[in-house]
Design a protein around this motif. Structure first.
Motif, PDB file in Angstrom:
ATOM      1  N   GLU A  33       0.937  -1.312  -0.043  1.00  0.00           N
ATOM      2  CA  GLU A  33       0.078  -0.076  -0.112  1.00  0.00           C
ATOM      3  C   GLU A  33       0.990   1.316   0.173  1.00  0.00           C
ATOM      4  N   PHE A  91      -9.219   4.240  -3.341  1.00  0.00           N
ATOM      5  CA  PHE A  91      -8.693   2.758  -3.359  1.00  0.00           C
ATOM      6  C   PHE A  91      -8.078   2.784  -1.908  1.00  0.00           C
ATOM      7  N   ALA A  92      -8.637   3.208  -1.041  1.00  0.00           N
ATOM      8  CA  ALA A  92      -7.796   3.188   0.508  1.00  0.00           C
ATOM      9  C   ALA A  92      -7.263   1.686   0.854  1.00  0.00           C
ATOM     10  N   ASP A  93      -7.749   0.816   0.539  1.00  0.00           N
ATOM     11  CA  ASP A  93      -7.249  -0.501   0.932  1.00  0.00           C
ATOM     12  C   ASP A  93      -6.094  -0.745   0.206  1.00  0.00           C
ATOM     13  N   TYR A  94      -5.840  -0.125  -1.095  1.00  0.00           N
ATOM     14  CA  TYR A  94      -4.583  -0.476  -2.058  1.00  0.00           C
ATOM     15  C   TYR A  94      -3.562   0.315  -2.068  1.00  0.00           C
ATOM     16  N   HIS A  96      -1.778   3.785   0.261  1.00  0.00           N
ATOM     17  CA  HIS A  96      -1.714   4.821   1.328  1.00  0.00           C
ATOM     18  C   HIS A  96      -1.633   6.023   1.291  1.00  0.00           C
TER      19      HIS A  96
END
Length: 123
Positions: A33, A91-94, A96
């Motif tokens: 991330e 795309f906060a899960d992928y 940073h």
């Protein structure tokens, strides 16, 4: 003193090496991330520098010809930074967010460091 195009070419070469290191970091570490954010931010940072160089060349031509001086593309570069942050949020899960902002600033830090080295060598 080097021309703006030569400075940009050197900066772009440095950024390609840094991007390669980020891609390797993304592929071989558990901090995917963070490296994804650095990659996205750096790509948008290179784009912002390209816009700045292109607009500065147009600015120089306009001043030399005595014609009306256009903007330096501040709004476009700001919108590009907002787009990079929007991608990081979307795309906060992928990706940073903080590393994306850091990536946006890397070309400017490299430009500052390159200019300091140039002035130390030549003055």
């Amino acid at each position: 003193m080097d021309g703006l195009r030569e400075i940009y070419t050197r900066l772009k070469k440095m950024m390609y090496f840094i991007l390669a290191a980020f891609v390797i970091g993304w592929g071989f570490t558990s901090y995917q991330e963070v490296f994804a954010g650095l990659i996205i931010g750096s790509l948008f940072g290179i784009y912002n520098m390209w816009i700045l160089v292109r607009r500065m060349e147009g600015f120089d031509r306009a001043v030399a010809e005595g014609s009306k001086v256009r903007s330096l593309g501040t709004a476009l570069r700001f919108a590009s930074g907002v787009a990079a942050v929007a991608i990081a949020i979307l795309f906060a899960d992928y990706v940073h967010l903080v590393s994306t902002v850091i990536g946006l600033m890397i070309p400017y830090v490299l430009l500052l460091a390159e200019r300091i080295v140039y002035h130390v060598k030549h003055h």
